[in-house]
Motif scaffolding. Structure first.
Motif, short mmCIF file in Angstrom:
data_model
loop_
_atom_site.label_atom_id
_atom_site.label_comp_id
_atom_site.label_asym_id
_atom_site.label_seq_id
_atom_site.Cartn_x
_atom_site.Cartn_y
_atom_site.Cartn_z
N PHE A 75 39.99 69.03 -44.86
CA PHE A 75 39.67 67.70 -45.37
C PHE A 75 38.49 67.78 -46.35
O PHE A 75 38.55 67.22 -47.45
CB PHE A 75 39.33 66.79 -44.19
N GLY A 76 37.46 68.50 -45.95
CA GLY A 76 36.29 68.64 -46.82
C GLY A 76 36.62 69.34 -48.12
O GLY A 76 36.15 68.93 -49.20
N LYS A 77 37.43 70.40 -48.06
CA LYS A 77 37.78 71.14 -49.27
C LYS A 77 38.50 70.26 -50.29
O LYS A 77 38.37 70.45 -51.50
CB LYS A 77 38.66 72.34 -48.91
N CYS A 78 39.26 69.30 -49.80
CA CYS A 78 40.01 68.42 -50.72
C CYS A 78 39.08 67.67 -51.67
O CYS A 78 39.47 67.34 -52.80
CB CYS A 78 40.86 67.43 -49.93
N PHE A 79 37.86 67.39 -51.21
CA PHE A 79 36.94 66.61 -52.03
C PHE A 79 36.49 67.37 -53.28
O PHE A 79 36.00 66.76 -54.23
CB PHE A 79 35.72 66.21 -51.20
N ASN A 80 36.63 68.69 -53.28
CA ASN A 80 36.24 69.49 -54.45
C ASN A 80 37.39 69.71 -55.42
O ASN A 80 37.25 70.48 -56.37
CB ASN A 80 35.70 70.85 -53.99
N THR A 81 38.53 69.07 -55.21
CA THR A 81 39.68 69.28 -56.08
C THR A 81 39.77 68.20 -57.15
O THR A 81 39.36 67.05 -56.94
CB THR A 81 40.99 69.29 -55.28
N GLN A 82 40.32 68.58 -58.28
CA GLN A 82 40.59 67.59 -59.33
C GLN A 82 41.65 66.59 -58.87
O GLN A 82 41.61 65.42 -59.27
CB GLN A 82 41.05 68.31 -60.60
N ASP A 83 42.56 67.05 -58.04
CA ASP A 83 43.62 66.16 -57.56
C ASP A 83 43.05 65.03 -56.70
O ASP A 83 43.59 63.91 -56.72
CB ASP A 83 44.65 66.95 -56.75
N PHE A 84 41.99 65.30 -55.93
CA PHE A 84 41.35 64.22 -55.17
C PHE A 84 40.78 63.17 -56.11
O PHE A 84 40.97 61.96 -55.91
CB PHE A 84 40.24 64.79 -54.28
N LYS A 85 40.10 63.63 -57.14
CA LYS A 85 39.51 62.68 -58.11
C LYS A 85 40.60 61.89 -58.82
O LYS A 85 40.49 60.68 -59.03
CB LYS A 85 38.63 63.44 -59.10
N GLU A 86 41.70 62.58 -59.18
CA GLU A 86 42.82 61.91 -59.84
C GLU A 86 43.49 60.92 -58.90
O GLU A 86 43.81 59.79 -59.29
CB GLU A 86 43.84 62.94 -60.34
N GLY A 87 43.71 61.32 -57.66
CA GLY A 87 44.38 60.45 -56.70
C GLY A 87 43.59 59.19 -56.41
O GLY A 87 44.17 58.08 -56.38
N THR A 88 42.30 59.32 -56.20
CA THR A 88 41.49 58.14 -55.89
C THR A 88 41.31 57.26 -57.13
O THR A 88 41.33 56.02 -57.02
CB THR A 88 40.11 58.56 -55.35
N THR A 89 41.17 57.89 -58.30
CA THR A 89 41.04 57.11 -59.54
C THR A 89 42.32 56.33 -59.81
O THR A 89 42.28 55.14 -60.17
CB THR A 89 40.71 58.03 -60.73
N ALA A 90 43.46 56.99 -59.65
CA ALA A 90 44.74 56.33 -59.87
C ALA A 90 44.94 55.17 -58.90
O ALA A 90 45.45 54.10 -59.28
CB ALA A 90 45.89 57.34 -59.72
#
Length: 260
Positions: free
Chosen positions: A233-248
């Protein structure tokens, strides 16, 4: 590696693997297992692959078992090596593959065939499929993880009943027991498996891989599954996909994941 016993094709980010020994009811021999090991390793490493669809050639069998002629003369040491190598290189490799592997069970899934299906993350069965672990009728027990994975999927009592009686069960009963996810008509089998993989392809690939690892950890005695979940779960926060998913989500649009 040039394959002689399986068909392999990547189409629309899905790796289609077909065990292609129809005249032998797609029985697993050493060569087929080696080819599967190579194909699964490729799937795990290739950015072109987002999921794997595994099935058997024809309409009679997914995999009707192992090729008994190859090990009928083995001793205890050779038998243990056979099981260990198969589990490490193929069955465990499928279970731990970071890409989702869907088994499309198109007919008989017996012995090593059912063990192969159980190593996959999701199982879809045709309504004509028959499933079973008949090894005790040969003086053996399942050796490719069957005693363990079947127990986890259907419980100790049902697993022991299937293994000790060596009876086959129908696809319908397998679904009721939780052994397969869904049963569909034979003609709809591949489309049903594709439908699941196409849905998964819409999600963040690194998150899907993290989910596979965390779910597998729930059944691994050597690790604490809750700790694995927290770490992933923590590692996901360092991914670009997390930023893209939450922004979208906040922008009320569909995400465009980059697998980074």
């Amino acid at each position: 590696m040039t394959y002689q016993n399986i068909l392999s094709e990547v189409k629309d980010q899905i790796l289609y693997l077909t065990i292609n020994r129809e005249q032998k009811l797609n029985a697993l021999n050493k060569a087929t297992l080696a080819e599967l090991a190579d194909a699964v390793a490729f799937a795990g490493q290739s950015d072109a692959v987002r999921g794997v669809l595994l099935t058997g050639a024809g309409e009679k069998a997914f995999v009707a078992g192992a090729d008994i002629s190859e090990f009928s003369g083995y001793n205890a040491e050779q038998g243990e090596a056979l099981a260990r190598n198969g589990q490490d290189n193929v069955f465990n490799a499928i279970e731990n593959c970071p890409k989702p592997v869907v088994a499309a069970i198109n007919g008989f899934a017996l012995g090593g065939g059912l063990e192969l299906a159980m190593a996959c993350h999701i199982r879809i069965a045709a309504d004509n499929a028959k499933l079973g672990l008949p090894e005790t009728s040969l003086g053996l027990i399942p050796g490719y993880g069957g005693t363990q994975r079947l127990s986890l999927l259907v419980g100790r009592g049902r697993a022991l009943e299937m293994i000790a009686t060596a009876d086959m069960i129908s696809a319908e009963r397998a679904e009721k027991m939780g052994l397969v996810n869904t049963v569909v008509p034979q003609a709809e089998l591949i489309a049903a498996a594709e439908n699941i993989l196409n849905k998964i392809k819409l999600r963040a690939p690194l998150a899907v891989a993290a989910a596979i690892k965390a779910v597998n950890a729930a059944f691994a005695s050597e690790v604490n599954g809750f700790d694995v979940e927290i770490q992933e779960f923590g590692k996901c926060f360092n991914t670009q996909d997390f930023k893209e998913g939450t922004t979208a989500f906040l922008e009320k649009r569909k995400p465009a994941f980059s697998n980074k």
